[in-house]
Design an enzyme around this catalytic site. Structure first.
Site, PDB file in Angstrom:
ATOM      1  N   GLY A  83     -11.912  -6.427  10.670  1.00 21.69           N
ATOM      2  CA  GLY A  83     -11.499  -5.778  11.902  1.00 21.69           C
ATOM      3  C   GLY A  83     -10.284  -4.884  11.705  1.00 21.69           C
ATOM      4  O   GLY A  83      -9.790  -4.680  10.591  1.00 21.69           O
ATOM      5  N   ARG A  97       0.833  -1.209   0.000  1.00 20.47           N
ATOM      6  CA  ARG A  97       0.000   0.000   0.000  1.00 20.47           C
ATOM      7  C   ARG A  97       0.868   1.261   0.000  1.00 20.47           C
ATOM      8  O   ARG A  97       0.554   2.238  -0.690  1.00 20.47           O
ATOM      9  CB  ARG A  97      -0.923  -0.007   1.222  1.00 20.47           C
ATOM     10  CG  ARG A  97      -1.796   1.237   1.327  1.00 20.47           C
ATOM     11  CD  ARG A  97      -2.798   1.087   2.466  1.00 20.47           C
ATOM     12  NE  ARG A  97      -3.598   2.305   2.610  1.00 20.47           N
ATOM     13  CZ  ARG A  97      -3.343   3.278   3.481  1.00 20.47           C
ATOM     14  NH1 ARG A  97      -2.288   3.167   4.289  1.00 20.47           N
ATOM     15  NH2 ARG A  97      -4.107   4.340   3.561  1.00 20.47           N
ATOM     16  N   ASP A 120     -21.976 -24.380   2.522  1.00 19.81           N
ATOM     17  CA  ASP A 120     -21.529 -25.334   3.532  1.00 19.81           C
ATOM     18  C   ASP A 120     -20.247 -24.834   4.190  1.00 19.81           C
ATOM     19  O   ASP A 120     -19.518 -24.004   3.630  1.00 19.81           O
ATOM     20  CB  ASP A 120     -21.286 -26.710   2.915  1.00 19.81           C
ATOM     21  CG  ASP A 120     -22.580 -27.344   2.403  1.00 19.81           C
ATOM     22  OD1 ASP A 120     -23.630 -27.099   3.013  1.00 19.81           O
ATOM     23  OD2 ASP A 120     -22.524 -28.064   1.392  1.00 19.81           O
ATOM     24  N   HIS A 169     -26.343 -20.977   5.765  1.00 20.90           N
ATOM     25  CA  HIS A 169     -26.084 -22.429   5.651  1.00 20.90           C
ATOM     26  C   HIS A 169     -26.970 -23.097   4.611  1.00 20.90           C
ATOM     27  O   HIS A 169     -26.708 -24.231   4.189  1.00 20.90           O
ATOM     28  CB  HIS A 169     -26.282 -23.113   7.010  1.00 20.90           C
ATOM     29  CG  HIS A 169     -25.286 -24.194   7.270  1.00 20.90           C
ATOM     30  ND1 HIS A 169     -24.856 -25.068   6.290  1.00 20.90           N
ATOM     31  CD2 HIS A 169     -24.625 -24.553   8.400  1.00 20.90           C
ATOM     32  CE1 HIS A 169     -23.983 -25.921   6.815  1.00 20.90           C
ATOM     33  NE2 HIS A 169     -23.816 -25.620   8.076  1.00 20.90           N
ATOM     34  N   SER A 193      -6.894   2.355   0.116  1.00 20.11           N
ATOM     35  CA  SER A 193      -6.989   1.999   1.537  1.00 20.11           C
ATOM     36  C   SER A 193      -6.873   0.490   1.702  1.00 20.11           C
ATOM     37  O   SER A 193      -6.958  -0.270   0.727  1.00 20.11           O
ATOM     38  CB  SER A 193      -8.316   2.491   2.112  1.00 20.11           C
ATOM     39  OG  SER A 193      -9.393   1.740   1.556  1.00 20.11           O
ATOM     40  N   SER A 208     -18.245  -5.327   5.353  1.00 20.74           N
ATOM     41  CA  SER A 208     -18.471  -4.370   6.430  1.00 20.74           C
ATOM     42  C   SER A 208     -17.183  -4.221   7.229  1.00 20.74           C
ATOM     43  O   SER A 208     -16.613  -5.214   7.687  1.00 20.74           O
ATOM     44  CB  SER A 208     -19.610  -4.847   7.345  1.00 20.74           C
ATOM     45  OG  SER A 208     -19.819  -3.940   8.410  1.00 20.74           O
ATOM     46  N   ASN A 209     -16.708  -2.989   7.382  1.00 25.63           N
ATOM     47  CA  ASN A 209     -15.414  -2.736   8.028  1.00 25.63           C
ATOM     48  C   ASN A 209     -15.610  -1.791   9.210  1.00 25.63           C
ATOM     49  O   ASN A 209     -16.059  -0.660   9.046  1.00 25.63           O
ATOM     50  CB  ASN A 209     -14.446  -2.119   7.013  1.00 25.63           C
ATOM     51  CG  ASN A 209     -13.010  -2.083   7.517  1.00 25.63           C
ATOM     52  OD1 ASN A 209     -12.761  -2.055   8.721  1.00 25.63           O
ATOM     53  ND2 ASN A 209     -12.073  -2.082   6.594  1.00 25.63           N
TER      54      ASN A 209
END
Length: 538
Positions: free
Chosen positions: A484, A356, A515, A511, A368, A459-460
């Site tokens: 995270g 980066r 699987d 599910h 980013s 989603s961050n």
């Protein structure tokens, strides 16, 4: 199952429309958001977007022909699907076929259509709550940009209206004085409720709003000259418009996006400076277009905390916005209908951090870590298409195109704008696209079509210092990745303890479609791409 598309009502006084141009032909594949046709109303020629995906099976109104609102315009469905039941036999005069009539409620029958000359023949126009998205049934007035007594010109923004998908600007199709506001700021009302009344200054509109939709409209009295008449407005005074507001047609925006043109550099030739299709097609950049930047928003003053006397119970109620209601409904449906399970993996970020730094050393390039994760997801989804799927009772749909939704926190909740065909985008294109979508999401400028069609979601919460978390699947997707924060900590490398940088990734799976082993294999491939960034540049 095939979907019938009817002639839309594109203005408050529109009773019939003329198809100026078809931009699709029978047999073409249609995606959500594609422009089907240009339709001429009593006010202007407007682009009509499709809210459905499939194949265009039938065109009911040829170019140049007119038909009443709700006439059969087109049918979209699966290739080869039998649609004979949806089309009645041609009329003896050879006119366009019509869809079989559906029962109309007594309430809808009683709503009169405003004549072009206005109510009572005196130029008074009743403006109703518009239907701004395909799923909208009620709307909330977020902000009125005009007040009673203000002069309104055609094309002026009357109000910002909050739908179930976004907050959108509502333009006036009429000129005159704003005589009446039927729905106050913060209030909600069904589609077609009386929103406002526009007409000549001083006109008595007693009974107009009350009787609209009841089968009769009270006669409008003659213009009254009285001291209570609205004060004269200065025609030179204009409402301040934010610098980041760009007026452009949906087709112009799509063409600009395809060509990589920054719309802020295009001079609009349409009404009120609106950018049209021809403006974009004829635009020649004098210099390379710089990456779009989001106008910084002024810091919000913290709300004063209410005084709470010791020993007393104090509560506060905050009215649920349309966005909050939809978030609650859809997340509850997702959690209680899809059997969720979560898989977590730890990823080394040392090489990604070095890569980066090198990439961002290139002038006018900004990437980013989230952009790198999105790129890695797009490549991993191509290798594991079962993750890029959708559950249906009859069959599982495998999406071979990759449209990644990026969760963005906004003041009222959460929105998920979509990067379409992410697998075909470079890291820098992903970075520019995410910044543009996130910036417009926070200023409530996203179009409903820009939040539809995702096949996978990221989603961050790393920027908030959250190390690990699990998300609820954004249906109809089958999976969502939770990202995270990057953490510096002791790690074992080559049998030695050294300082390293790691990041936790958690994959929530449905599910019914994915699987455990399939989800684990996807995470292994994702880890390989992120830990070896050079593989994403091939």
């Amino acid at each position: 199952m095939a979907t019938v598309i009817n002639m839309p009502r594109l203005s408050d006084t529109m009773t019939e429309g003329t198809v100026a141009t078809w931009l699709k032909k029978v047999g073409d594949t249609i995606k959500e958001g594609d422009i089907l046709a240009e339709i001429e109303t009593d006010k202007a020629t407007m682009e009509f977007e499709s809210f459905n995906s499939g194949v265009l099976l039938y065109i009911g109104i040829p170019e140049g022909e007119s038909a009443p609102v709700d006439s059969l315009l087109a049918i979209i469905g699966k290739e080869g699907e039998d649609i004979s039941a949806l089309i009645s036999p041609p009329t003896p005069e050879g006119g366009a076929s019509k869809v079989a009539e559906t029962p109309i409620s007594e309430e809808s029958k009683s709503v009169p259509t405003t004549s072009p000359s206005g109510v009572g023949g005196l130029g008074v126009k009743v403006i109703t709550m518009p239907r701004l998205s395909d799923t909208m049934t009620t709307g909330t007035v977020a902000t009125w940009l005009k007040k009673v007594g203000d002069e309104v010109k055609e094309g002026d923004i009357l109000a910002e209206i909050e739908t179930d998908k976004a907050t959108m600007e509502f333009e006036s199709f009429n000129s005159g004085t704003l005589l009446f506001i039927g729905i106050n700021e913060g209030e909600s009302a069904p589609v077609d409720s009386v929103l406002a009344i526009i007409g000549p200054a001083g006109t008595d509109i007693t009974g107009v709003a009350e009787n609209y939709g009841k089968g009769e409209v009270a006669p409008v009295a003659k213009s009254i000259e009285q001291a209570a008449a609205p004060a004269a407005t200065n025609s030179n005074v204009q409402l301040p418009i934010s610098n980041d507001r760009i007026f452009a047609s949906p087709l112009a925006k799509q063409i600009a996006k395809d060509k990589g043109i920054n719309l802020s550099q295009v001079q609009g030739s349409g009404e009120n400076g609106r950018i049209t299709k021809s403006d974009v097609e004829n635009f020649t950049a004098s210099a390379p277009v710089a990456a779009s930047q989001t106008t910084p928003q002024p810091a919000t003053t913290a709300a004063a905390k209410p005084f709470v006397p010791a020993g007393e119970v104090v509560t506060e109620e905050i009215k649920n916005s349309q966005m909050r209601k939809i978030i609650a409904k859809r997340l509850a449906e997702s959690l209680f209908t899809a059997p969720h399970y979560n898989l977590t993996i730890e990823v080394s970020m040392d090489d990604a951090m070095k890569a980066r730094t090198i990439i961002n050393a290139v002038p006018e390039t900004k990437v980013s870590f989230n952009d790198m994760v999105i790129k890695a997801c797009a490549m991993a989804l191509k290798k594991h298409p079962k993750i890029n799927s959708q559950w249906k009772e009859e069959a599982i749909t495998i999406n071979h195109h990759v449209n990644i939704g990026v969760a963005v926190a906004v003041e009222d909740g959460l929105v998920v704008p979509v990067l379409r065909f992410t697998d075909a985008m470079s890291l820098s294109q992903i970075g520019a696209g995410v910044r543009d979508l996130a910036g417009r999401a926070k200023t409530k400028k996203l179009l409903p079509t820009e939040m539809e069609g995702s096949t996978f979601t990221v989603s961050n919460l790393g920027m908030f210092g959250i190390v690990e978390f699990n998300s609820i699947i954004n249906q109809p997707n089958s999976a969502i990745l939770s990202v995270g924060a990057i953490v510096e900590k002791p790690v074992v490398k080559n049998s030695q303890i050294v300082v390293g940088n790691t990041m936790m990734l958690s994959l929530a799976c449905d599910h019914r479609t994915i699987d455990g082993a399939t989800g684990a294999q996807f995470l292994q491939t994702l880890k390989l791409f992120i830990e070896n960034p050079v593989t994403m540049l091939a």
